[in-house]
Design an enzyme around this catalytic site. Structure first.
Site, PDB file in Angstrom:
ATOM      1  CD  GLU A 181      -3.245   0.169   2.117  1.00 39.11           C
ATOM      2  OE1 GLU A 181      -4.338  -0.310   1.816  1.00 39.11           O
ATOM      3  OE2 GLU A 181      -2.899   0.348   3.298  1.00 39.11           O
ATOM      4  CD  GLU A 190      -2.431   1.044  -4.597  1.00 38.41           C
ATOM      5  OE1 GLU A 190      -2.480   0.280  -3.615  1.00 38.41           O
ATOM      6  OE2 GLU A 190      -3.416   1.283  -5.323  1.00 38.41           O
ATOM      7  CB  CYS A 232      -6.786  -3.520   5.352  1.00 38.64           C
ATOM      8  SG  CYS A 232      -6.457  -1.933   6.046  1.00 38.64           S
ATOM      9  CB  SER A 252      -4.967   0.880  -1.501  1.00 44.07           C
ATOM     10  OG  SER A 252      -4.078  -0.207  -1.654  1.00 44.07           O
ATOM     11  CE  LYS A 297     -10.494  -8.666   7.798  1.00 43.59           C
ATOM     12  NZ  LYS A 297      -9.610  -8.114   6.769  1.00 43.59           N
ATOM     13  CD  GLU A 318     -11.327  -9.326   2.875  1.00 45.38           C
ATOM     14  OE1 GLU A 318     -11.193  -9.707   4.046  1.00 45.38           O
ATOM     15  OE2 GLU A 318     -10.608  -8.461   2.340  1.00 45.38           O
ATOM     16  CD  GLU A 369     -13.831 -10.013  -5.888  1.00 40.98           C
ATOM     17  OE1 GLU A 369     -14.706 -10.793  -6.325  1.00 40.98           O
ATOM     18  OE2 GLU A 369     -14.111  -8.995  -5.241  1.00 40.98           O
ATOM     19  CB  CYS A 426      -9.679  -4.724  13.925  1.00 41.89           C
ATOM     20  SG  CYS A 426      -9.329  -4.344  12.222  1.00 41.89           S
TER      21      CYS A 426
END
Ligand SMILES: Cc1cc2nc3c(=O)[nH]c(=O)nc-3n(C[C@H](O)[C@H](O)[C@H](O)COP(=O)(O)O)c2cc1C
Ligand code: SF4
Ligand code: SF4
Ligand code: SF4
Ligand code: SF4
Lengths: 626, 396
Positions: free
Chosen positions: A309, A312, A336, A356, A395, A398, A403, A553
């Site tokens: 990240e 990037e 994230c 990102s 999650k 996710e 993908e 989190c």
């Protein structure tokens, strides 16, 4: 930045009232004398009776009240008697402004509370011993508190609703709902999502989604915040532990547990410890004894995320400043938090290019394990089962995104929450706090502190700054002990900047630039930031960290219940304390990170292979789902 | 419930002679404090049911400091058996509108809203034409009647058919576009009302009383009625009688007198105050209708000897189960339990012990519910079971 005030979308009936600061009240004085259960005392004007009682160690039962949410006053359990008033008053919503006499457990009050609990139980389908919230249920505790030993007003013996299991994250069992509407307020006020609302009237009132659609078919971002605030088991997470046990039992399978930074800071709560005790070493031991073949530290892949990240970001800055490429989107937003990702996909689909492309640490680890690790250790990736212990409900969604299979396999097989892990540990007959400590397994045995602080709001930003600043200038960030305090704390939206000076030659284009960043947590705050972006107010900002859950989190939707700001602060404190003592505190100095870029991701951060394995793309979902 | 448009009896107060606009002119000439003083003198109490002194409500709103204030006319009239506001709005709309303008003048509001029950939407055009008509005489718009800075406009908004939306804070929520659910109090609408601004919510009849009080004086108004229930009241009389309809009668009249006037014979029971009121038996017909003895927002339902009181009670309880907004526990579930109790009695499958428990629950609902609906819905349950014991428990 004046748009930063948080907006509330709950009905006015449920918003906190504006109570003038006492020093602005003229003629009354800052305090008022009251009598509380016969005891005379002075209290600040404007404090609610509930707050006063808590200050004085008087327990008042509540259900619809939640520290994080605005006042509803609908369960009616916190009623108290005020001399001279015909009706009982809800202490949660009643600000003291005059010298009143309050009784918190008079005959009327006790009778009313008992009646109310009895009424709730009469409509509450199900039994405690077959319930995920057994022993951690506010309704159950109330029944005990009021000595309920029979169903005074009967008990419903057949379900009224179907359980909605459509969502990969949140299961809705409305037969256990007591209509406190905490979930409604959570979803609309804390998260600005608003998929839950009360519908119908009277006895038919229920919590519903838009047109009563399955939760999977509405704009739910899977954050699970509603679960954490539901007093009963009406909302709970989709629990994969049975399948995980099955994999553990299967000798063919190589079952790997990766543990995210924040569950270790909260897991102890599930075993009766007060919040704020880190259980890292005990958790590792527990996992091994339960039969996980390897225990890895997600902080390692958090370090990887920072490398990707951060690189990037520098690439984007170079493109924008040197190549004058106008297609580059800045500020760059972190990616994230899967709840945040789904939020932006639904509500700001036209801004996905600002994200990102780096995967979350969980998913990065998944693809690295099923490629690099499988290769190095000679294990068939088809036999690897990746379990991710996460603080998070999102999650679960996710890891099932189509993908997320860049390793050629499903990168992460199961997302497991802190609560579910605790349950598995209990099932295994282990008492977590009593276990000896042990470390993580190689080849990812060590992670930096930067990865650890990912668990709290501002942590990603702090970790990224430590690395980016050093890459650019060759010096450590100009903050005492590497602690970038401006990133820390529970303020909804934090912003600051750091000046880049005496840059290395290859980063001379950044010379003199004030690197401006924003940190926001809770998607209600994310919305404020996104609206600023929309209004063109973020033009000179470079980096934005967003976490879907309040507190980041540590306040995730998979974390132990209850939650409150003070609990979240203690969990954050545990993380920061543990971090301060770690030998390596910068992602780029993690030797295992250096190793993986030398051995495996040879074309470096944001190189070709890492693009394939560690980066992803997003879906323009919009608000309308068929 | 059948209703009839006609006014069966006009009384000496609300229907006394009156020249349109005269109150407003006088109001402006005597000024705010004087108006409040007259209102206080008159002893006028809210006619929407709760009976809160109107002068106090206005005084509190006038004292609140804010950029905007609102006057809301509560024309939601949802109480079963009540139709007196409809009559006022169709027969004497000018009185109501003028009352609102005066309220605006006193509290410093420039905006008025009529919250009109959706079933009354047919009146919309009529009321709007009245507003336009009065505008021609300078009663609306800017600098009303030449009073510098006194602007006032009225908008009409339609309700959505929920009884609960007649409760003033639910009404305000509904106006703001939320579910019609009552708010916590405090804060009260006089401080934090529509859009968070100080707001006066008054019943149609309350507002219609104001112009008379202004022109003829509080002293005059007080001459009618009783000590604590001054003036007159519009009653919506329905049920078993020869002449159902709207009556203007003075407070303090006994039920027996009223029954005679409306031509009721063979009367077994009178429900005073709509579904949420209390039901009285013959031995109680000498009670005076007044805030002191048996108050009502206007509804009088008469049941003769052919009626089954259990059936009557069942209807009321079904109404509450349906109309509870569902927000708070005692009312949402409590009413269901009371209705279940009625059904048990009907099936002759009950214990007196449990019925007593339900009555106790009713007492809890009265003091523990969030709004007037749940606080009053046990009234018919308790009063019918008490006052018609012999009939209802005869099977045992
Ligand atoms: C369930 C419920 C329904 C109500 N419906 C009405 C109504 O239809 N019309 C009305 O004027 N007041 C109604 N009220 C009373 C209002 O809350 C409020 O007290 C009244 O509008 C105040 O006006 P007043 O002071 O002029 O009476 C209702 C109250 C409750 C609890
Ligand atoms: S939700 Fe609570 S009260 Fe209900 S069954 Fe579960 S533990 Fe028991
Ligand atoms: S998971 Fe989050 S978005 Fe979904 S309903 Fe719950 S609070 Fe709302
Ligand atoms: S689902 Fe849970 S939080 Fe939501 S209203 Fe029901 S009990 Fe309360
Ligand atoms: S008492 Fe009934 S109508 Fe009033 S708020 Fe409670 S549930 Fe709604």
């Amino acid at each position: 930045m004046n748009t930063m005030e948080k907006t509330l979308r709950s009905p006015v009936s449920q918003r906190p009232h504006e109570i003038k600061k006492t020093d602005q009240l003229t003629g009354i004085g800052a305090e008022v004398s009251i009598e509380l259960n016969g005891i005379k005392m002075k209290v600040p004007i404007g404090k609610t009776i509930l707050e006063i009682c808590r200050d004085n160690n008087i327990h008042i039962p509540t259900l619809c009240y939640h520290e994080d949410l605005c006042i509803a006053g609908n369960c009616r359990l916190c009623l108290v008697e005020i001399e001279g008033m015909r009706t009982l008053q809800t202490s949660c919503s009643f600000p003291v402004t005059s010298p009143i006499k309050i009784k918190t457990f008079s005959d009327k009050v006790r009778k009313a509370r008992k009646h109310i609990v009895g009424l709730m139980l009469s409509e509450h389908y199900g039994e405690c011993y077959s319930c995920v919230r057994n022993n951690n249920c506010e309704l159950q505790s109330l029944a005990r508190e009021y000595g309920i030993d029979n169903y005074e007003f009967g008990h419903i013996c057949s379900p009224r609703y179907n359980v909605d299991k459509s969502s990969q994250a949140v299961i809705r069992d409305m037969d256990k709902c007591i209509l406190c509407r905490r979930c409604v307020r959570t979803c609309i006020d804390l998260q600005e999502v608003g998929v839950l609302e009360a519908v119908n009237r009277g006895y038919d009132t229920k919590i519903s989604t838009f047109m009563d659609k399955p939760l999977a078919d509405v704009v739910c971002i899977n954050c699970g915040q509603c679960i954490n605030r539901c007093p009963t088991a009406a909302l709970h997470a989709n629990d994969p532990s049975d399948e995980i046990w099955k994999a553990i039992e299967d000798p063919e399978k190589h079952v790997i547990l990766q543990t995210a930074p924040s569950p270790r800071a909260s897991l102890g709560e599930e075993f009766g410890l007060p919040p704020g005790h880190s259980m890292t070493g005990q958790l590792n031991t527990a996992a091994r004894r339960m039969g996980f073949d390897r225990v890895f530290d997600t902080n390692f892949s958090a370090d990887l995320t920072i490398m990707e990240e951060g690189t990037e970001l520098l690439n984007r800055l170079r493109k924008a400043l040197v190549e004058k490429d106008t297609s580059v989107r800045l500020p760059q937003f972190t990616s994230c938090s899967p709840g945040w990702i789904k939020f932006i996909e639904h509500f700001y689909p036209e801004y996905l290019d600002y994200l990102s492309t780096a995967k979350s640490p969980q998913q990065m680890f998944g693809s690295v394990i099923k490629t690099f690790y499988a290769d190095e250790s000679g294990i068939d990736p088809a036999n690897i089962v990746n379990v991710a212990l996460m603080p998070c409900a999102a999650k679960k969604f996710e890891c099932n995104r189509p993908e997320m299979n860049s390793s050629g396999f499903k990168d992460i097989d199961y997302g497991l929450t802190t609560r579910e892990m605790a349950k598995m540990i209990r099932e295994a007959g282990l008492v977590l706090p009593d276990l000896p400590k042990s470390g993580f397994d190689d080849p990812f045995g060590e992670a930096s502190g930067a990865g650890l602080i990912f668990g709290s709001t501002g942590g990603v930003m702090e970790a990224a700054l430590r690395t980016v600043y050093e890459l650019v200038t060759g010096r450590v960030v100009p903050f005492k002990n590497l602690n970038i305090e401006v990133c820390r704390g529970m303020k909804g939206i934090k912003e600051a900047s750091v000046k880049l000076e005496n840059c290395r030659p290859e980063f001379s284009f950044l010379e003199g630039i004030d690197l401006k960043f924003i940190v926001a947590h809770g998607t209600a705050n994310a919305k404020v930031v996104m609206d600023m972006l929309k209004n063109g107010e973020l033009k000179d900002y470079h980096f934005v960290e967003i976490m879907a859950c309040p507190g980041g989190c540590i306040g995730g939707g998979g974390q132990p219940i209850p939650t409150s700001e003070s609990i979240r602060k203690l969990r954050a404190k545990a993380i920061y304390e543990e971090e301060a003592g770690l030998p390596v505190r910068k992602s780029h100095e993690n030797p295992h990170i250096k190793y993986i870029y030398e051995k495996f991701l040879k074309d470096g951060p944001c190189g070709k292979l890492s693009h394939k394995l560690l980066h992803t793309h997003y879906v323009k979902r919009g608000k309308f789902i068929n | 419930m059948m209703t009839f448009e006609k006014i069966k009896r006009t009384g000496p107060v609300l229907f006394s002679e009156y020249e349109n606009g005269s109150a407003l002119k006088k109001a402006i000439s005597i000024g705010r404090n004087e108006i409040l003083a007259e209102l206080k003198e008159s002893g006028l109490k809210g006619r929407g049911g709760a009976g809160f002194p109107t002068s106090t409500k206005w005084m509190l709103t006038a004292a609140a400091k804010a950029d905007r204030k609102f006057v809301i006319c509560n024309a939601d009239e949802g109480e079963p058996g009540t139709f007196k506001d409809r009559v006022l709005l169709t027969e004497y709309p000018e009185l109501v509108l003028e009352g609102m303008i005066i309220a605006g003048y006193v509290i410093g509001a420039k905006e008025g809203i009529i919250y009109l029950r959706s079933e009354y939407s047919y009146m919309l055009e009529f009321l709007e034409s009245k507003i336009e008509y009065m505008r021609k005489y300078g009663f609306f718009g800017k600098n009303i009647l030449g009073e510098q800075g006194f602007d006032f406009e009225i908008k009409i908004r339609l309700g959505s058919g929920a009884y609960e939306c007649g409760e003033e804070t639910a009404l305000i929520e509904s106006l703001e576009g939320y579910r019609g659910e009552p708010r916590n109090r405090p804060p009260f609408p006089v401080n934090t009302g529509y859009l968070g601004y100080p707001t006066v919510v008054n019943n149609v009849e309350t507002l219609a009383s104001v112009p008379h009080i202004i022109t003829k004086g509080g002293e005059w108004y007080k001459k009618f009625g009783t000590d604590k229930s001054t003036g007159s009241k519009l009653f919506s009389v329905s049920g078993d009688c020869k002449y159902p309809g709207v009556y203007e009668l003075q407070w303090g009249i006994t039920l027996r007198e009223l029954l005679k006037i409306v031509g009721a014979e063979n009367t077994k029971a009178v429900q005073v105050g709509g579904a949420s009121g209390v039901c009285l038996n013959e031995s109680q017909f000498d009670k005076k209708i007044s805030y002191e003895e048996t108050a009502t927002g206007g509804s009088i339902m008469i049941f003769d000897k052919s009626r089954s009181m259990l059936e009557v009670l069942k209807n009321f309880m079904e109404f509450f189960v349906e109309e509870s907004c569902g927000q708070c526990t005692p009312c949402r579930i409590g009413n269901v339990k009371l209705l279940e109790g009625v059904n048990m009695i009907e099936k002759n499958d009950y214990t007196l012990e449990y019925i007593d428990k339900l009555k106790e629950l009713g007492e809890t609902m009265k003091i523990a519910s969030k709004c007037g609906l749940g606080q009053t819905s046990p009234n018919p349950f308790i009063s019918i079971l008490d006052n018609f014991k012999d009939e209802i428990f005869s099977k045992n």
